[in-house]
Design a protein around this motif. Structure first.
Motif, PDB file in Angstrom:
ATOM      1  N   ARG A   1       0.736  -1.218   0.031  1.00 40.03           N
ATOM      2  CA  ARG A   1      -0.233   0.167  -0.037  1.00 40.03           C
ATOM      3  C   ARG A   1       1.315   1.492   0.318  1.00 40.03           C
ATOM      4  NH1 ARG A   1      -4.788   1.554  -2.077  1.00 40.03           N
ATOM      5  NH2 ARG A   1      -5.246   3.451  -1.147  1.00 40.03           N
ATOM      6  N   ARG A   2       1.867   1.455   0.889  1.00 36.57           N
ATOM      7  CA  ARG A   2       2.801   2.312   1.007  1.00 36.57           C
ATOM      8  C   ARG A   2       3.340   2.708  -0.492  1.00 36.57           C
ATOM      9  NH1 ARG A   2       3.417   0.488   5.788  1.00 36.57           N
ATOM     10  NH2 ARG A   2       5.467  -0.929   5.528  1.00 36.57           N
ATOM     11  N   THR A   3       3.812   2.260  -1.477  1.00 38.61           N
ATOM     12  CA  THR A   3       3.788   1.506  -2.296  1.00 38.61           C
ATOM     13  C   THR A   3       3.453   2.224  -3.628  1.00 38.61           C
ATOM     14  OG1 THR A   3       6.208   0.088  -2.006  1.00 38.61           O
ATOM     15  CG2 THR A   3       6.148   0.225  -4.215  1.00 38.61           C
ATOM     16  N   TYR A   4       2.761   1.545  -3.626  1.00 33.37           N
ATOM     17  CA  TYR A   4       1.693   1.774  -4.306  1.00 33.37           C
ATOM     18  C   TYR A   4       0.912   3.606  -4.734  1.00 33.37           C
ATOM     19  CZ  TYR A   4      -2.944   1.743  -6.979  1.00 33.37           C
ATOM     20  OH  TYR A   4      -4.419   2.314  -7.654  1.00 33.37           O
ATOM     21  N   GLN A   5       0.999   4.306  -3.141  1.00 35.20           N
ATOM     22  CA  GLN A   5       0.643   5.511  -3.128  1.00 35.20           C
ATOM     23  C   GLN A   5       1.510   6.320  -3.214  1.00 35.20           C
ATOM     24  OE1 GLN A   5      -1.691   6.891  -1.868  1.00 35.20           O
ATOM     25  NE2 GLN A   5      -2.979   5.057  -0.837  1.00 35.20           N
ATOM     26  N   GLN A   6       3.324   6.308  -3.504  1.00 34.00           N
ATOM     27  CA  GLN A   6       4.084   6.813  -3.772  1.00 34.00           C
ATOM     28  C   GLN A   6       4.000   6.808  -5.561  1.00 34.00           C
ATOM     29  OE1 GLN A   6       7.189   4.376  -1.501  1.00 34.00           O
ATOM     30  NE2 GLN A   6       6.520   5.310   0.199  1.00 34.00           N
ATOM     31  N   LYS A   7       4.079   5.381  -5.611  1.00 34.90           N
ATOM     32  CA  LYS A   7       4.202   5.254  -7.376  1.00 34.90           C
ATOM     33  C   LYS A   7       2.942   5.806  -7.979  1.00 34.90           C
ATOM     34  CE  LYS A   7       6.368   1.170  -8.044  1.00 34.90           C
ATOM     35  NZ  LYS A   7       7.926   1.638  -8.731  1.00 34.90           N
ATOM     36  N   PHE A   8       1.739   5.824  -7.332  1.00 37.37           N
ATOM     37  CA  PHE A   8       0.480   6.744  -7.865  1.00 37.37           C
ATOM     38  C   PHE A   8       0.985   8.439  -7.533  1.00 37.37           C
ATOM     39  CE2 PHE A   8      -3.300   8.987  -6.658  1.00 37.37           C
ATOM     40  CZ  PHE A   8      -3.892   7.892  -8.092  1.00 37.37           C
ATOM     41  N   MET A   9       0.808   9.156  -6.393  1.00 36.21           N
ATOM     42  CA  MET A   9       1.985  10.252  -6.676  1.00 36.21           C
ATOM     43  C   MET A   9       2.754  10.681  -7.566  1.00 36.21           C
ATOM     44  SD  MET A   9      -0.263  11.504  -4.748  1.00 36.21           S
ATOM     45  CE  MET A   9       0.182  12.946  -4.292  1.00 36.21           C
ATOM     46  N   GLN A  10       3.836   9.837  -7.444  1.00 33.36           N
ATOM     47  CA  GLN A  10       4.888  10.246  -8.442  1.00 33.36           C
ATOM     48  C   GLN A  10       4.420  10.023 -10.678  1.00 33.36           C
ATOM     49  OE1 GLN A  10       7.799   7.163  -8.750  1.00 33.36           O
ATOM     50  NE2 GLN A  10       8.153   7.453  -6.635  1.00 33.36           N
TER      51      GLN A  10
END
Length: 359
Positions: A307-316
């Motif tokens: 979930r944390r990685t998903y959010q980071q990539k989504f914002m990128q």
């Protein structure tokens, strides 16, 4: 149908429509206002009704009771199960505001009181009603606990495996036959006026008998009958509601796993969270699902990292659209890994390491 000799406006009436999952009730609680004006020509339109409840347009039996309230089938029982009876203010806020105090007149055969239809002032009204509540508070708490005990058994809220295969009706019958609690004593003050299709009079009064017969015959119609109950004993009212509820399949009483309040599911019978609005305007159904999801993330480090990685990539991707293709590839691979983990083909640690190495 012959009506009881008791003055209609002094009693509590209720009836059910199990097909539409509604219960109706007529209560004289509005007569307890300190300053009251009755406009009979306008059918009580100037009477203050509860702001949050829906009224049914049209006359119901008894004919002198105008615009009865209708609400979800079983809601009155649920409200009492969930009521805060610690003091008058909370009891009124969580239950009696909707139904009035006449339903307590016969709760205790040794305790008698009368309600005035015109108290001198709001202070006099509050003083009189508070005393009634305080005198009967212990009875109310005992009744609530007895009903909770009965509901817990009938709807198997303790998840007793030995009871699982039996229906609500079967458990209800055994609860009464074996006298597991006091429920079997609560029916005594319920006067039932049998329906003789009198409620259909206004609907069909302009048609002749053969028109009605032909309509019923060609449309294969069934006119359900609905008995009207009159009771000034809250225990008898709750008994009648529970009796009707227990006969209704796929309509269980549940206990919310988030707030502990009793509720009837609105869509799926296996719902575990209620939809009562809380102070933040969100229901447990919304909050519970989110909290459960959050708890699962905390307990599963692979899911938390995903979930944390998903959010980071989504914002990128929001900042740089050229990264969207890589993001979709990563998302697809990550979901496949998680699916394998759920099927026990990959361990939590293996998925966690993969996510860390593919950021």
């Amino acid at each position: 149908m012959e009506l009881p000799e008791v003055t209609f406006f002094s009693d509590f009436y209720f009836w059910f429509n199990t097909e539409t999952k509604k219960e109706y009730y007529a209560t004289p609680l509005y007569f307890y206002k300190a300053d009251f004006h009755l406009d009979t020509e306008n059918k009580l339109r100037d009477v203050y009704y509860k702001e949050t409840e829906i009224t049914d347009n049209g006359l119901k039996h008894p004919a002198t009771l105008y615009f009865p309230f209708h609400e979800k089938f079983g809601l009155m029982l649920l409200r009492f199960l969930n009521a805060d009876l610690s003091n008058y203010e909370m009891a009124n806020k969580t239950f009696f505001y909707a139904y009035g105090f006449e339903i307590l007149r016969n709760l205790d055969k040794y305790y008698k009181f009368e309600l005035s239809n015109n108290y001198g002032s709001n202070e006099d009204y509050l003083k009189a009603i508070t005393k009634i509540f305080e005198d009967l508070q212990e009875n109310l708490i005992d009744l609530q606990q007895e009903l909770i005990k009965a509901v817990t058994y009938i709807y198997n809220l303790n998840n007793n495996k030995e009871l699982e295969k039996y229906t609500y009706t079967e458990r209800y019958a055994v609860y009464l036959i074996k006298r597991i609690g006091k429920l079997h004593t609560y029916y005594k003050n319920d006067f039932v006026m049998r329906d003789s299709y009198s409620k259909k009079y206004q609907e069909f009064s302009n048609k002749n008998e053969y028109d009605i017969l032909e309509s019923l015959h060609t449309k294969n119609m069934f006119l359900s009958m609905s008995d009207t109950h009159k009771s000034n004993d809250l225990s008898s009212v709750c008994y009648a509601i529970l009796d009707e509820l227990s006969k209704t399949p796929n309509y269980p009483i549940k206990k919310c796993q988030n707030c502990g309040m009793y509720f009837i599911p609105t869509s799926k019978v296996d719902e575990i969270y209620c939809d009562y609005p809380k102070e933040n305007s969100k229901s447990c159904r919304g909050l519970g699902a989110f909290q459960s999801y959050t708890e699962r993330l905390k307990q599963n480090k692979a899911m938390g990292e995903y979930r944390r990685t998903y959010q980071q990539k989504f914002m990128q991707v929001k900042k740089n659209k050229e990264l969207s293709k890589d993001f979709e590839i990563w998302k697809k691979q990550a979901k496949e890994k998680i699916k394998l983990m759920k099927n026990s083909k990959l361990t939590e640690n293996e998925v966690f390491e993969w996510i860390l190495n593919n950021k």
